[in-house]
Design a protein around this motif. Structure first.
Motif, mmCIF file in Angstrom:
data_model
loop_
_atom_site.group_PDB
_atom_site.id
_atom_site.type_symbol
_atom_site.label_atom_id
_atom_site.label_comp_id
_atom_site.label_asym_id
_atom_site.label_seq_id
_atom_site.Cartn_x
_atom_site.Cartn_y
_atom_site.Cartn_z
ATOM 1 N N ALA A 93 -17.020 -42.687 27.421
ATOM 2 C CA ALA A 93 -17.300 -42.828 28.862
ATOM 3 C C ALA A 93 -18.302 -41.764 29.303
ATOM 4 O O ALA A 93 -19.240 -42.043 30.060
ATOM 5 N N SER A 94 -18.110 -40.557 28.808
ATOM 6 C CA SER A 94 -19.013 -39.458 29.144
ATOM 7 C C SER A 94 -20.428 -39.737 28.635
ATOM 8 O O SER A 94 -21.415 -39.559 29.354
ATOM 9 N N LYS A 95 -20.521 -40.190 27.382
ATOM 10 C CA LYS A 95 -21.843 -40.504 26.796
ATOM 11 C C LYS A 95 -22.514 -41.651 27.532
ATOM 12 O O LYS A 95 -23.718 -41.639 27.769
ATOM 13 N N ASP B 156 -13.975 -34.065 28.948
ATOM 14 C CA ASP B 156 -14.859 -35.222 28.718
ATOM 15 C C ASP B 156 -14.730 -36.236 29.857
ATOM 16 O O ASP B 156 -15.724 -36.751 30.356
ATOM 17 N N LEU C 212 -20.471 -37.600 36.584
ATOM 18 C CA LEU C 212 -21.739 -38.325 36.401
ATOM 19 C C LEU C 212 -21.713 -39.660 37.139
ATOM 20 O O LEU C 212 -22.709 -40.089 37.712
ATOM 21 N N ILE D 103 -1.750 -43.080 28.708
ATOM 22 C CA ILE D 103 -1.587 -43.197 27.249
ATOM 23 C C ILE D 103 -0.434 -42.317 26.769
ATOM 24 O O ILE D 103 0.390 -42.745 25.952
ATOM 25 N N LEU E 3 -6.394 -40.595 19.178
ATOM 26 C CA LEU E 3 -7.772 -41.029 18.863
ATOM 27 C C LEU E 3 -8.342 -41.871 19.997
ATOM 28 O O LEU E 3 -9.493 -41.690 20.403
ATOM 29 N N ILE E 4 -7.532 -42.803 20.508
ATOM 30 C CA ILE E 4 -7.987 -43.658 21.621
ATOM 31 C C ILE E 4 -8.349 -42.795 22.835
ATOM 32 O O ILE E 4 -9.388 -42.994 23.467
ATOM 33 N N MET E 5 -7.481 -41.814 23.147
ATOM 34 C CA MET E 5 -7.748 -40.919 24.281
ATOM 35 C C MET E 5 -9.072 -40.195 24.112
ATOM 36 O O MET E 5 -9.902 -40.163 25.031
ATOM 37 N N ALA E 6 -9.264 -39.625 22.927
ATOM 38 C CA ALA E 6 -10.471 -38.821 22.690
ATOM 39 C C ALA E 6 -11.718 -39.692 22.692
ATOM 40 O O ALA E 6 -12.720 -39.355 23.343
ATOM 41 N N ALA F 73 -12.178 -42.741 24.005
ATOM 42 C CA ALA F 73 -12.439 -43.355 25.317
ATOM 43 C C ALA F 73 -13.103 -42.358 26.259
ATOM 44 O O ALA F 73 -14.097 -42.682 26.929
ATOM 45 N N ALA F 74 -12.581 -41.132 26.287
ATOM 46 C CA ALA F 74 -13.152 -40.118 27.198
ATOM 47 C C ALA F 74 -14.561 -39.746 26.757
ATOM 48 O O ALA F 74 -15.478 -39.636 27.583
ATOM 49 N N ARG F 75 -14.759 -39.553 25.442
ATOM 50 C CA ARG F 75 -16.083 -39.163 24.940
ATOM 51 C C ARG F 75 -17.101 -40.279 25.166
ATOM 52 O O ARG F 75 -18.231 -40.019 25.581
ATOM 53 N N VAL G 194 -9.813 -33.561 26.295
ATOM 54 C CA VAL G 194 -10.010 -34.945 26.777
ATOM 55 C C VAL G 194 -10.314 -34.940 28.282
ATOM 56 O O VAL G 194 -11.179 -35.681 28.759
ATOM 57 N N ALA H 5 -17.568 -37.469 32.702
ATOM 58 C CA ALA H 5 -17.909 -38.876 32.966
ATOM 59 C C ALA H 5 -17.713 -39.207 34.444
ATOM 60 O O ALA H 5 -18.539 -39.885 35.060
ATOM 61 N N GLU I 249 -22.106 -42.589 30.668
ATOM 62 C CA GLU I 249 -22.599 -42.153 31.991
ATOM 63 C C GLU I 249 -23.843 -41.280 31.859
ATOM 64 O O GLU I 249 -24.750 -41.365 32.681
ATOM 65 N N LEU I 250 -23.887 -40.467 30.820
ATOM 66 C CA LEU I 250 -25.064 -39.613 30.611
ATOM 67 C C LEU I 250 -26.287 -40.471 30.276
ATOM 68 O O LEU I 250 -27.394 -40.233 30.790
#
Lengths: 213, 66
Positions: B35-37, A191, A198, A71, B26-29, B31-33, A188, A195, B39-40
């Motif tokens: 994906a993390s949620k 995070d 996990l 990105i 915004l897309i970076m943040a 997407a990463a958040r 980032v 993921a 998987e959790l």
């Protein structure tokens, strides 16, 4: 930090005498471009560590770097193109710096595509690590392309060891913006790394124990 | 005010660059958040399914014994 430097870049910093107001684009272009190189270097080093010492965490770091790196590289290319239109009169030129940065984007995309093409994570790690390590040769090419070849792209304005060619009133917001981008990428990456861990450890008993606590 | 926003004839280029940067960050943040949620949540679901399966098999074992 990002808001302060964006305000400074848009309203407070004086206009450049050659580039006029178009130089304000550099306050987002330069941090994105420099960070894209840093992220690729980090990805390749992590992949190398993962290959040599067989550390799963290093492979996870490399995998987590790929998406934000792609990105940032795309952002550097697009904002550079937007800056190029009023400055050069063209959206794109097959210049050494631009072309090598485009190759960097393809390396990031190729890394992600290669990883997703394997079901087995350890095979995906090995194959993508080889690509990342081979691709690092492109990083010095991007960095020094403006020195090695006659380039349409402007030369280095900021210098780590030498004197900067920019006025201090202009350079401070740029450095703050670069630091803000770096910290944002760090968040980032955390995070993304969570993921990735996990995903890799989905069948591990320690994860089940941790989740049920 | 409008003059400072227009930035001569470069306003469209400058503002679109900053808008695209905001969008990319915004897309970076997000997407990463997300994906993390995701998987959790998947990990939690797996633990729940495993716990349900083991309690069901225990119950059927008890039934077989009685």
């Amino acid at each position: 930090m990002m808001l302060w430097s964006a305000y400074q870049a848009l309203f407070a910093v004086p206009m450049d005498y050659q580039q006029k107001d178009a130089f304000r684009i550099l306050y987002v272009h330069v941090p994105a471009a420099s960070l894209s190189l840093m992220v690729y270097s980090m990805m390749a080093i992590a992949a190398g560590i993962g290959m040599i010492w067989r550390m799963k965490l290093a492979h996870a770091v490399a995998a987590a770097c790929a998406m934000p790196g792609a990105i940032l590289t795309a952002l550097a290319l697009v904002t550079g193109s937007i800056w190029g239109k009023p400055m050069w009169g063209a959206w794109w030129a097959w210049d050494a710096r631009l072309t090598s940065e485009l190759i960097l984007l393809f390396l990031f995309l190729g890394y992600m595509a290669l990883r997703s093409s394997f079901d087995d994570i350890s095979r995906a790690d090995r194959a993508s690590a080889i690509l990342a390590i081979v691709g690092i040769i492109n990083v010095p090419i991007v960095k020094f392309s403006v020195v090695w070849w006659n380039s349409l792209h402007q030369g280095e304005t900021l210098s780590v060891f030498g004197e900067s060619k920019m006025d201090p009133s202009m350079v401070t917001p740029l450095l703050v913006m670069m630091l803000a981008f770096l910290l944002f990428f760090g968040s980032v990456l955390c995070d993304g790394l969570r993921a990735e861990i996990l995903r890799r450890e989905r069948n591990a008993s320690w994860l089940a124990d941790l989740v049920t606590k | 005010m409008m003059e400072s926003l227009k930035m001569g004839s470069y306003g469209a280029y400058v503002w679109s660059s900053f808008a695209l940067t905001l969008l990319a960050l915004l897309i970076m943040a997000v997407a990463a958040r997300s994906a993390s949620k995701h998987e959790l949540k998947a990990a939690l679901r797996r633990v729940h399914v495993n716990a349900t399966n083991s309690s069901t098999s225990n119950a059927s074992d008890d039934g077989a014994l009685s």
